[in-house]
Design a protein around this motif. Sequence first.
Motif, PDB file in Angstrom:
ATOM      1  N   THR A   1       0.842  -1.208   0.000  1.00  0.00           N
ATOM      2  CA  THR A   1       0.000   0.000   0.000  1.00  0.00           C
ATOM      3  C   THR A   1       0.878   1.260   0.000  1.00  0.00           C
ATOM      4  OG1 THR A   1      -1.445  -1.318   1.439  1.00  0.00           O
ATOM      5  CG2 THR A   1      -2.121   0.921   1.033  1.00  0.00           C
ATOM      6  N   HIS A   2       2.170   1.061   0.169  1.00  0.00           N
ATOM      7  CA  HIS A   2       3.114   2.183   0.228  1.00  0.00           C
ATOM      8  C   HIS A   2       2.748   3.179   1.317  1.00  0.00           C
ATOM      9  CE1 HIS A   2       5.089   0.762  -3.336  1.00  0.00           C
ATOM     10  NE2 HIS A   2       3.955   0.760  -4.004  1.00  0.00           N
ATOM     11  N   LYS A   3       2.455   2.659   2.500  1.00  0.00           N
ATOM     12  CA  LYS A   3       2.150   3.546   3.618  1.00  0.00           C
ATOM     13  C   LYS A   3       2.917   3.083   4.840  1.00  0.00           C
ATOM     14  CE  LYS A   3      -2.446   5.121   2.380  1.00  0.00           C
ATOM     15  NZ  LYS A   3      -3.867   4.859   2.543  1.00  0.00           N
ATOM     16  N   PHE A   4       3.326   4.027   5.650  1.00  0.00           N
ATOM     17  CA  PHE A   4       3.935   3.645   6.911  1.00  0.00           C
ATOM     18  C   PHE A   4       3.622   4.686   7.979  1.00  0.00           C
ATOM     19  CE2 PHE A   4       7.727   6.408   7.292  1.00  0.00           C
ATOM     20  CZ  PHE A   4       7.792   6.938   5.999  1.00  0.00           C
ATOM     21  N   ALA A   5       3.762   4.274   9.238  1.00  0.00           N
ATOM     22  CA  ALA A   5       3.470   5.178  10.351  1.00  0.00           C
ATOM     23  C   ALA A   5       4.452   4.926  11.473  1.00  0.00           C
ATOM     24  CB  ALA A   5       2.042   4.943  10.845  1.00  0.00           C
ATOM     25  N   LEU A   6       4.785   5.993  12.174  1.00  0.00           N
ATOM     26  CA  LEU A   6       5.617   5.897  13.373  1.00  0.00           C
ATOM     27  C   LEU A   6       4.746   6.298  14.541  1.00  0.00           C
ATOM     28  CD1 LEU A   6       8.694   7.761  11.902  1.00  0.00           C
ATOM     29  CD2 LEU A   6       8.635   5.364  12.517  1.00  0.00           C
ATOM     30  N   LEU A   7       4.706   5.438  15.540  1.00  0.00           N
ATOM     31  CA  LEU A   7       3.819   5.706  16.661  1.00  0.00           C
ATOM     32  C   LEU A   7       4.566   5.540  17.970  1.00  0.00           C
ATOM     33  CD1 LEU A   7       0.856   6.277  17.396  1.00  0.00           C
ATOM     34  CD2 LEU A   7       0.491   3.822  17.422  1.00  0.00           C
ATOM     35  N   GLY A   8       4.618   6.623  18.753  1.00  0.00           N
ATOM     36  CA  GLY A   8       5.309   6.575  20.035  1.00  0.00           C
ATOM     37  C   GLY A   8       4.316   6.653  21.187  1.00  0.00           C
ATOM     38  N   ASP A   9       4.696   6.121  22.325  1.00  0.00           N
ATOM     39  CA  ASP A   9       3.808   6.138  23.486  1.00  0.00           C
ATOM     40  C   ASP A   9       3.819   7.519  24.160  1.00  0.00           C
ATOM     41  OD1 ASP A   9       1.989   5.186  25.286  1.00  0.00           O
ATOM     42  OD2 ASP A   9       3.243   3.587  26.077  1.00  0.00           O
ATOM     43  N   GLY A  10       2.947   7.671  25.155  1.00  0.00           N
ATOM     44  CA  GLY A  10       2.719   8.962  25.797  1.00  0.00           C
ATOM     45  C   GLY A  10       3.942   9.628  26.405  1.00  0.00           C
ATOM     46  N   GLY A  11       4.863   8.835  26.932  1.00  0.00           N
ATOM     47  CA  GLY A  11       6.058   9.392  27.556  1.00  0.00           C
ATOM     48  C   GLY A  11       6.907  10.179  26.570  1.00  0.00           C
ATOM     49  N   ILE A  12       6.851   9.782  25.321  1.00  0.00           N
ATOM     50  CA  ILE A  12       7.622  10.468  24.285  1.00  0.00           C
ATOM     51  C   ILE A  12       6.943  11.787  23.920  1.00  0.00           C
ATOM     52  CG2 ILE A  12       8.506  10.294  21.929  1.00  0.00           C
ATOM     53  CD1 ILE A  12       8.485   7.193  22.413  1.00  0.00           C
ATOM     54  N   HIS A  13       5.632  11.743  23.800  1.00  0.00           N
ATOM     55  CA  HIS A  13       4.889  12.953  23.448  1.00  0.00           C
ATOM     56  C   HIS A  13       5.019  14.039  24.508  1.00  0.00           C
ATOM     57  CE1 HIS A  13       3.229  11.485  19.804  1.00  0.00           C
ATOM     58  NE2 HIS A  13       2.816  10.384  20.382  1.00  0.00           N
ATOM     59  N   GLU A  14       5.200  13.605  25.782  1.00  0.00           N
ATOM     60  CA  GLU A  14       5.370  14.586  26.851  1.00  0.00           C
ATOM     61  C   GLU A  14       6.654  15.376  26.681  1.00  0.00           C
ATOM     62  OE1 GLU A  14       5.198  12.641  30.644  1.00  0.00           O
ATOM     63  OE2 GLU A  14       3.120  12.004  30.302  1.00  0.00           O
ATOM     64  N   ARG A  15       7.629  14.777  26.042  1.00  0.00           N
ATOM     65  CA  ARG A  15       8.948  15.421  25.976  1.00  0.00           C
ATOM     66  C   ARG A  15       9.256  16.085  24.650  1.00  0.00           C
ATOM     67  NH1 ARG A  15      13.108  11.919  29.638  1.00  0.00           N
ATOM     68  NH2 ARG A  15      11.520  11.065  31.018  1.00  0.00           N
ATOM     69  N   VAL A  16       8.627  15.612  23.614  1.00  0.00           N
ATOM     70  CA  VAL A  16       8.971  16.162  22.293  1.00  0.00           C
ATOM     71  C   VAL A  16       7.708  16.542  21.529  1.00  0.00           C
ATOM     72  CG1 VAL A  16      11.092  14.833  22.118  1.00  0.00           C
ATOM     73  CG2 VAL A  16       8.975  13.894  21.232  1.00  0.00           C
ATOM     74  N   GLY A  17       7.882  17.370  20.532  1.00  0.00           N
ATOM     75  CA  GLY A  17       6.728  17.832  19.752  1.00  0.00           C
ATOM     76  C   GLY A  17       6.400  16.904  18.603  1.00  0.00           C
ATOM     77  N   ASP A  18       5.463  17.347  17.801  1.00  0.00           N
ATOM     78  CA  ASP A  18       5.015  16.546  16.661  1.00  0.00           C
ATOM     79  C   ASP A  18       6.098  16.378  15.588  1.00  0.00           C
ATOM     80  OD1 ASP A  18       2.565  16.023  17.674  1.00  0.00           O
ATOM     81  OD2 ASP A  18       1.559  17.685  16.652  1.00  0.00           O
ATOM     82  N   GLY A  19       7.023  17.327  15.565  1.00  0.00           N
ATOM     83  CA  GLY A  19       8.082  17.278  14.548  1.00  0.00           C
ATOM     84  C   GLY A  19       9.111  16.196  14.820  1.00  0.00           C
ATOM     85  N   PHE A  20       8.966  15.533  15.960  1.00  0.00           N
ATOM     86  CA  PHE A  20       9.959  14.550  16.402  1.00  0.00           C
ATOM     87  C   PHE A  20      10.245  13.491  15.356  1.00  0.00           C
ATOM     88  CE2 PHE A  20      11.133  10.904  19.331  1.00  0.00           C
ATOM     89  CZ  PHE A  20      12.316  11.464  19.767  1.00  0.00           C
ATOM     90  N   TRP A  21       9.194  13.030  14.663  1.00  0.00           N
ATOM     91  CA  TRP A  21       9.363  11.919  13.744  1.00  0.00           C
ATOM     92  C   TRP A  21       9.607  12.337  12.312  1.00  0.00           C
ATOM     93  CZ3 TRP A  21      10.411   8.472  16.943  1.00  0.00           C
ATOM     94  CH2 TRP A  21       9.659   8.257  18.084  1.00  0.00           C
ATOM     95  N   GLN A  22       9.519  13.639  12.060  1.00  0.00           N
ATOM     96  CA  GLN A  22       9.592  14.085  10.667  1.00  0.00           C
ATOM     97  C   GLN A  22      10.885  13.646   9.977  1.00  0.00           C
ATOM     98  OE1 GLN A  22       6.916  15.468   9.059  1.00  0.00           O
ATOM     99  NE2 GLN A  22       8.200  14.916   7.305  1.00  0.00           N
ATOM    100  N   GLU A  23      11.992  13.845  10.667  1.00  0.00           N
ATOM    101  CA  GLU A  23      13.287  13.485  10.088  1.00  0.00           C
ATOM    102  C   GLU A  23      13.347  11.986   9.782  1.00  0.00           C
ATOM    103  OE1 GLU A  23      18.022  13.976  11.163  1.00  0.00           O
ATOM    104  OE2 GLU A  23      16.596  13.454  12.732  1.00  0.00           O
ATOM    105  N   THR A  24      12.863  11.186  10.727  1.00  0.00           N
ATOM    106  CA  THR A  24      12.854   9.737  10.538  1.00  0.00           C
ATOM    107  C   THR A  24      11.987   9.362   9.344  1.00  0.00           C
ATOM    108  OG1 THR A  24      12.988   9.558  12.940  1.00  0.00           O
ATOM    109  CG2 THR A  24      12.560   7.535  11.729  1.00  0.00           C
ATOM    110  N   ARG A  25      10.808   9.992   9.279  1.00  0.00           N
ATOM    111  CA  ARG A  25       9.905   9.734   8.145  1.00  0.00           C
ATOM    112  C   ARG A  25      10.589  10.047   6.821  1.00  0.00           C
ATOM    113  NH1 ARG A  25       5.226  11.270  11.392  1.00  0.00           N
ATOM    114  NH2 ARG A  25       5.664  13.450  11.051  1.00  0.00           N
ATOM    115  N   ASP A  26      11.282  11.193   6.784  1.00  0.00           N
ATOM    116  CA  ASP A  26      11.948  11.610   5.543  1.00  0.00           C
ATOM    117  C   ASP A  26      13.017  10.606   5.115  1.00  0.00           C
ATOM    118  OD1 ASP A  26      10.360  13.821   5.513  1.00  0.00           O
ATOM    119  OD2 ASP A  26      11.896  15.197   6.273  1.00  0.00           O
ATOM    120  N   ILE A  27      13.798  10.148   6.084  1.00  0.00           N
ATOM    121  CA  ILE A  27      14.871   9.188   5.791  1.00  0.00           C
ATOM    122  C   ILE A  27      14.274   7.892   5.231  1.00  0.00           C
ATOM    123  CG2 ILE A  27      16.598   7.668   6.877  1.00  0.00           C
ATOM    124  CD1 ILE A  27      17.162  10.020   8.831  1.00  0.00           C
TER     125      ILE A  27
END
Length: 142
Positions: A70-96
Amino acid sequence: MVNVLDATAKKTIEDAIRRSERLTSGEIRVHLQHYVIGDVFEHAKKIFRQLGMGRTKEKNAVLIFVAVKTHKFALLGDGGIHERVGDGFWQETRDIMLQCFRNGKLTEGIVAGVENVGLKLAAHFPRKVHDQDELSNEVTER
Ligand code: CA
Ligand code: CA
């Protein structure tokens, strides 16, 4: 049980998970499917629950979900990660990952994703002395 990747590719990914988890208390899992119907992020959430990934002590597990055909992927982190970092956290990983996938490098893209997530987790959740492997490093498929 369908095989999305062969055993060698899966082992390569599992080795990358093991290596990355040496740097962090965070836990990384990879789940692969051929297809996903509907919203990939919602589906990733379901898998996250099914794999019991919400049970880590520091709420710092990350799921890399890839629907290969389907050419789709998602990165999903648990709540402890969201408390410390913003939404942009995964952007770099997604791009790579996207860069690799576009060049047809599936396994390499997943490994690069695992490594990048590992580095990000290490910055916020350094490994502790008595670290436990709280979640299996096995790649799951459906
Ligand atoms: Ca751990
Ligand atoms: Ca683990």
